[in-house]
Design an enzyme around this catalytic site. Structure first.
Site, PDB file in Angstrom:
ATOM      1  N   LYS A 132       0.859  -1.035  -0.065  1.00 14.84           N
ATOM      2  CA  LYS A 132       0.138  -0.105  -0.048  1.00 14.84           C
ATOM      3  C   LYS A 132       0.801   1.221  -0.031  1.00 14.84           C
ATOM      4  CE  LYS A 132      -2.478   3.236   2.581  1.00 14.84           C
ATOM      5  NZ  LYS A 132      -1.979   4.459   1.623  1.00 14.84           N
ATOM      6  N   GLY A 180       6.812   6.120   8.234  1.00 11.02           N
ATOM      7  CA  GLY A 180       5.978   7.339   8.057  1.00 11.02           C
ATOM      8  C   GLY A 180       5.854   8.165   9.432  1.00 11.02           C
ATOM      9  N   GLY A 239       2.582   5.235  13.368  1.00 13.63           N
ATOM     10  CA  GLY A 239       3.391   4.044  13.425  1.00 13.63           C
ATOM     11  C   GLY A 239       3.086   3.422  15.016  1.00 13.63           C
ATOM     12  N   GLU A 294       9.579   2.785  10.892  1.00 10.45           N
ATOM     13  CA  GLU A 294      10.801   3.607  10.571  1.00 10.45           C
ATOM     14  C   GLU A 294       9.861   4.900  10.484  1.00 10.45           C
ATOM     15  OE1 GLU A 294      14.100   3.874  10.799  1.00 10.45           O
ATOM     16  OE2 GLU A 294      13.567   1.995   9.785  1.00 10.45           O
TER      17      GLU A 294
END
Ligand code: UN1
Length: 510
Positions: free
Chosen positions: A189, A242, A247, A264
């Protein structure tokens, strides 16, 4: 670039292409019947395409396809899987210029940097292709005679890959290449700002020969597509790059199902400049790290921590260099700094400029840029604040734009304290000619990446990439460490003694 003003609706116009999802080896529309637009951030009149607004039902289809394909794929010898990665890497190389130009058009970075982004994809494809013939485990002596002991890596199953717009080729490749070579299949995605780059990437993956269902592309929103991937019980691992808040949400949701999650997230990367530094070199490193990619890298430098005795000469150099940066369309060879990704990003940067004005001293920039050729894009002047204090809001929060805070400190020790006084820990750097101090910095800086006499950006793909503290959750991308995310260990014991041997009990004292 087209001059046509395309209507801001969901209805595809005739001359603008509509792109599909890629599921089970077929390009198919979403069951939603809806699409969304992707536009050029340097000129919003330029409509790139209409993309499918995927739904949870599309995700379910994609996960089923990935699961089905996984049966054969995990049994395909890893060196054979690697051969497809080699072919894909070569295709990326063959199409580098086309992809780079498409990237600049879709997300704005200057085309030279877009070429670097594609190159990073090529590098990781070739690195991971080689892992097909390595993927080392351990073979160790058993404590018992006539017994063999070893460990091997096993794929997890279906990997959910959720990627940002700022490295629209490199980051999907960082995630998909290790996942695939290790025998996983993928549901991908991409960010809603860069569906075209993702589509071009997946077209090349299909051409390279990844079997139907091993790679599936579902475009659409985080709320519809992202959450459905995270919540799907048949997706065993999620890799996300992102925003920190997203996250954390992903980790919470996935944690309920004990899924593996590799995150990350943000950064507030600092460059330390000491009194003995080569100030011209430091200026080059700072300007490149702060304003390259318009400050929109996780690794971008947003803080300069400088020994007070060299504050003025460094500031003079930074101001002079920054004033020469030319904003514009990244496809123009004269452009140094491209646009921000979208309106919301401009608003965010502008609001931090207001915060910074209250906290410290704005010495350069601070405005939306609207000169000739910029009026239809999301441009913002590269901006510098001076006399910032380590705990000021602009020195603490990730702005993700061309805003640099210069923080004066009395000495090295105070620089270390300031550098580490953040909740993030991705990248850091020090400019000094003193080798002892350089080694201390390598030890003292609490970041996953440390540079000496270079900026904070430009990590290479064959070392681990990732950060400490709230930058992530302990996983690393790139390097052979990337395989840890997408595999689990299986330990195997083979007893060829022909009798029952009990570990810890039957091993004789000598
Ligand atoms: C990112 O911004 O998320 O080290 C990735 C760098 C690049 C990767 C950045 N190689 O700046």
């Amino acid at each position: 670039m087209t001059e046509t003003v395309a209507p801001q609706t969901d209805t595809p116009t005739q001359d603008v292409p509509t792109f599909d999802l890629y599921i089970a080896g077929e390009w198919v529309p979403s069951e939603s019947g809806r699409t969304f637009e992707s536009r050029n951030p340097a000129d919003r009149r330029d409509l790139i395409g209409h993309f499918q607004s995927g739904t949870p039902a599309d995700v379910a289809r994609a996960v089923r396809a990935a699961e089905t394909a996984g049966g054969l794929w995990r049994r395909t010898p890893a060196p054979k899987r690697g051969e497809i990665l080699y072919r894909f890497g070569q295709l990326l190389a063959d199409h580098k210029e086309r992809l780079a130009r498409a990237m600049t058009r879709e997300m704005g970075k200057v085309v030279e940097e877009a070429r670097g982004d594609v190159q990073e994809g090529i590098d990781i494809a070739f690195l991971m292709a080689g892992e097909g013939r390595r993927m080392f485990g351990d073979t160790v002596p058993s404590e018992l005679p006539d017994k063999w002991a070893m460990s091997i890596r096993q794929p997890l199953g279906v990997a959910g890959i959720i990627t940002p717009w700022n490295f629209p080729i490199a980051i999907p490749c960082w995630k998909m290449m290790p996942a695939l070579v290790a025998g996983n299949t993928v549901v991908f995605k991409p960010a809603s700002d860069t569906p075209h780059c993702a589509t071009l990437l997946v077209e090349l993956m299909a051409q390279a020969g990844f079997p139907a269902g091993t790679v599936n592309l579902v475009t659409g929103s985080g709320a519809e597509v992202g959450d459905a991937i995270v919540d799907n019980p048949d997706v065993q691992v999620i890799s996300f790059t992102g925003h920190s808040s997203t996250g954390k949400r992903i980790a919470e949701r996935a944690g309920r199902r004990l899924k593996r999650v590799s995150l990350e997230l943000g950064g507030k990367n600092g460059i330390v400049v000491l009194r003995d530094a080569d100030l011209d070199l430091a200026t080059d490193g700072i300007v490149w790290s702060a304003f390259g990619t318009t400050g929109q890298r996780c690794t971008a430098c947003s803080r300069v921590i400088v020994e007070r005795t060299v504050l003025e000469p460094l500031l003079q150099r930074l101001e002079a260099r920054t004033s020469r940066l030319r904003l514009g369309d990244g496809l123009e060879p004269t452009t140094d700094v491209g646009p921000l990704i979208n309106d919301a990003a401009v608003d965010k940067v502008e609001s931090y400029i207001e915060v910074g004005r209250r906290e410290s001293e704005l010495v350069r920039g601070g405005h939306r840029a609207t000169g000739a050729g910029l009026e239809h894009g999301h441009f913002f002047e590269p901006s510098i604040f001076s006399r910032v204090k380590p705990m000021d809001q602009i020195a603490q929060e990730e702005i993700f734009g061309p805003v640099l805070s210069v923080i004066p400190v009395p000495d090295y020790q105070a620089a270390v304290t300031a550098l580490n006084q953040t909740r993030y820990g991705l990248s850091s750097s020090i400019f000094t000619r003193d080798v002892n101090i350089a080694f201390r910095a390598m030890r003292d800086f609490e970041t996953g990446i440390v540079y000496v006499n270079a900026g904070t950006i430009g990590a290479e793909t064959h070392l681990p990439f990732g950060g400490t503290k709230e930058t992530g959750n302990g996983h690393r991308e790139a390097g052979h460490a990337a395989l840890d995310t997408y595999t689990e260990w299986k330990s195997i014991y083979i007893d060829f003694s022909g009798r029952l041997q009990r570990a810890q009990i039957d091993n004789q004292e000598i």
